[in-house]
Scaffold this motif. Structure first.
Motif, PDB file in Angstrom:
ATOM      1  N   PRO A   1      -3.692   8.895  -4.060  1.00  0.00           N
ATOM      2  CA  PRO A   1      -3.484   8.027  -5.088  1.00  0.00           C
ATOM      3  C   PRO A   1      -2.371   8.254  -5.430  1.00  0.00           C
ATOM      4  CG  PRO A   1      -5.604   9.969  -5.601  1.00  0.00           C
ATOM      5  CD  PRO A   1      -4.968   9.897  -4.716  1.00  0.00           C
ATOM      6  N   GLY A   2      -1.416   9.267  -5.405  1.00  0.00           N
ATOM      7  CA  GLY A   2      -0.768   8.504  -5.696  1.00  0.00           C
ATOM      8  C   GLY A   2       0.559   7.345  -4.730  1.00  0.00           C
ATOM      9  N   ASP A   3      -0.014   7.745  -3.855  1.00  0.00           N
ATOM     10  CA  ASP A   3       0.829   6.665  -3.099  1.00  0.00           C
ATOM     11  C   ASP A   3       0.309   5.208  -2.833  1.00  0.00           C
ATOM     12  OD1 ASP A   3       2.899   8.570  -1.487  1.00  0.00           O
ATOM     13  OD2 ASP A   3       1.542   8.852   0.550  1.00  0.00           O
ATOM     14  N   ALA A   4      -1.081   5.503  -3.484  1.00  0.00           N
ATOM     15  CA  ALA A   4      -1.898   4.187  -3.287  1.00  0.00           C
ATOM     16  C   ALA A   4      -0.904   3.445  -4.438  1.00  0.00           C
ATOM     17  CB  ALA A   4      -3.209   4.322  -3.672  1.00  0.00           C
ATOM     18  N   ARG A   5      -0.778   4.325  -5.883  1.00  0.00           N
ATOM     19  CA  ARG A   5       0.092   3.639  -6.759  1.00  0.00           C
ATOM     20  C   ARG A   5       1.237   2.862  -6.678  1.00  0.00           C
ATOM     21  NH1 ARG A   5      -2.158   7.466 -10.123  1.00  0.00           N
ATOM     22  NH2 ARG A   5      -0.501   9.076  -9.685  1.00  0.00           N
ATOM     23  N   ARG A   6       2.110   3.780  -5.693  1.00  0.00           N
ATOM     24  CA  ARG A   6       3.019   2.746  -5.127  1.00  0.00           C
ATOM     25  C   ARG A   6       3.300   1.768  -4.435  1.00  0.00           C
ATOM     26  NH1 ARG A   6       5.524   7.374  -3.082  1.00  0.00           N
ATOM     27  NH2 ARG A   6       6.709   8.072  -4.905  1.00  0.00           N
ATOM     28  N   MET A   7       1.690   1.956  -3.253  1.00  0.00           N
ATOM     29  CA  MET A   7       1.458   0.886  -2.696  1.00  0.00           C
ATOM     30  C   MET A   7       1.211  -0.205  -3.256  1.00  0.00           C
ATOM     31  SD  MET A   7       0.578   3.714   0.567  1.00  0.00           S
ATOM     32  CE  MET A   7       1.243   2.808   1.795  1.00  0.00           C
ATOM     33  N   THR A   8       0.632  -0.384  -3.995  1.00  0.00           N
ATOM     34  CA  THR A   8      -0.288  -1.298  -4.599  1.00  0.00           C
ATOM     35  C   THR A   8       0.738  -2.010  -5.910  1.00  0.00           C
ATOM     36  OG1 THR A   8      -1.211   0.156  -6.567  1.00  0.00           O
ATOM     37  CG2 THR A   8      -2.361  -0.736  -4.400  1.00  0.00           C
ATOM     38  N   SER A   9       1.773  -1.543  -5.733  1.00  0.00           N
ATOM     39  CA  SER A   9       2.940  -2.579  -7.217  1.00  0.00           C
ATOM     40  C   SER A   9       4.206  -3.204  -6.404  1.00  0.00           C
ATOM     41  CB  SER A   9       3.372  -1.020  -8.478  1.00  0.00           C
ATOM     42  OG  SER A   9       4.746  -0.410  -7.561  1.00  0.00           O
ATOM     43  N   ASP A  10       4.205  -3.791  -6.672  1.00  0.00           N
ATOM     44  CA  ASP A  10       5.444  -4.926  -6.606  1.00  0.00           C
ATOM     45  C   ASP A  10       6.684  -3.662  -5.968  1.00  0.00           C
ATOM     46  OD1 ASP A  10       4.230  -6.996  -6.601  1.00  0.00           O
ATOM     47  OD2 ASP A  10       4.874  -7.793  -8.608  1.00  0.00           O
ATOM     48  N   ARG A  11       6.967  -3.301  -7.855  1.00  0.00           N
ATOM     49  CA  ARG A  11       8.390  -1.975  -7.274  1.00  0.00           C
ATOM     50  C   ARG A  11       8.042  -1.349  -6.625  1.00  0.00           C
ATOM     51  NH1 ARG A  11       9.811   1.930 -12.381  1.00  0.00           N
ATOM     52  NH2 ARG A  11      11.911   2.089 -11.318  1.00  0.00           N
ATOM     53  N   GLY A  12       7.441  -0.771  -5.987  1.00  0.00           N
ATOM     54  CA  GLY A  12       7.250   0.629  -5.343  1.00  0.00           C
ATOM     55  C   GLY A  12       7.109  -0.186  -3.258  1.00  0.00           C
ATOM     56  N   ARG A  13       6.625  -1.627  -3.862  1.00  0.00           N
ATOM     57  CA  ARG A  13       6.880  -2.240  -1.813  1.00  0.00           C
ATOM     58  C   ARG A  13       8.423  -3.090  -1.651  1.00  0.00           C
ATOM     59  NH1 ARG A  13       1.533  -4.747  -3.740  1.00  0.00           N
ATOM     60  NH2 ARG A  13       2.680  -5.761  -4.886  1.00  0.00           N
TER      61      ARG A  13
END
Ligand code: ZN
Length: 266
Positions: free
Chosen positions: A238-250
């Motif tokens: 879930p934590g990684d998924a939050r980063r991977m699905t956000s523009d900022r994370g990518r």
């Protein structure tokens, strides 16, 4: 690096101003501190003349073309299926979409630094499949690219598994023995670039150091240029998924990868 380049160029201009460009005359007595007109300062782009290949993993429509995707293709002394469907977050965000978005942001960053960039795919559609791993593996060979990065997300269901890891090719005689050394250096530089952006290394891979080496991947085995494959996060976490699905994370992933490329290319 950028700051150093600027400083060096400014120094060169200052020398030429005092040594050659100033005409004689009372109005032009050098002060020793006059800044050169900025229009005369030519700062070379740090990645000018470099060719970089980005390989966004999978293709969104792979699952719609099972016969084509399962066709065996050369993978470095053996065959493997042309491609796989890739994973997704628990919410259904596809790895193929994650990979292409990070790849596009990375491409823009590298082009802004002066590099020439090729991508193994530029589109992401349910109506498309491939390319196969043999084409991905050979991408950049004919043009003698400086390096190739393959972008993926992992799909581990192990409890608490999270973080990124960088996969380099093992040394296989006749296949990767020529690129194993520089690829290992590229892996270390990419790991450093991602770490510098605050991204955690994987806590579920052997060694716990964010590095892996594999001899079973056509994408790595068929390369004649230094190459790595990055699993940027675990999409099932879930934590990684939050980063991977956000523009900022990518954007953070892309910045880390660009930093690794710059380290490697000096
Ligand atoms: Zn993948």
């Amino acid at each position: 690096m950028w700051t150093r380049t600027l400083a060096a160029s400014a120094l060169v201009v200052a020398c030429s101003v005092s040594g050659a460009l100033l005409p004689a005359g009372p109005a032009s007595v050098p002060t020793g501190s006059s800044p050169a007109p900025s229009s005369q300062v030519a700062v070379p782009a740090p990645l000018a003349g470099r060719l970089i290949v980005i390989d966004p993993g999978h293709q969104l429509g792979n699952h719609n073309f099972p016969r084509r995707i399962n066709r065996p293709v050369p993978a470095g002394g053996f065959t493997k299926p042309c491609n796989t469907t890739g994973t997704a977050t628990n919410g259904g965000f596809a790895e193929a979409t994650f990979a292409i978005r990070v790849a596009r942001t990375l491409r823009d960053r590298l082009v802004a630094l002066g590099a020439e960039v090729r991508m193994t795919r530029t589109r992401n559609s349910q109506d498309l499949w491939g390319p196969c791993v043999d084409d991905r593996g050979r991408a950049g060979n004919a043009e003698d690219a400086d390096l190739k990065i393959s972008i993926h997300g992992d799909g581990s269901t192990a409890a608490g598994a999270r973080g990124f890891h960088v996969i380099r090719p093992t040394s296989r005689e006749g296949w990767t023995d020529d690129i194993a050394g520089p690829s290992r250096r590229l892996a270390l530089d990419v790991r450093a670039g991602l770490r510098d952006r605050g991204l955690p290394v994987a806590n579920y891979t052997a060694g716990g150091d964010g590095l892996d080496a594999r001899g079973d991947l056509g994408t790595l085995n068929l390369s004649d240029v230094p190459t790595v494959m990055v699993e940027l996060g675990n999409m099932r976490n879930p934590g990684d998924a939050r980063r991977m699905t956000s523009d900022r994370g990518r954007a953070t992933y892309a910045a880390g990868l660009a930093s690794g490329v710059r380290r490697f290319l000096g």
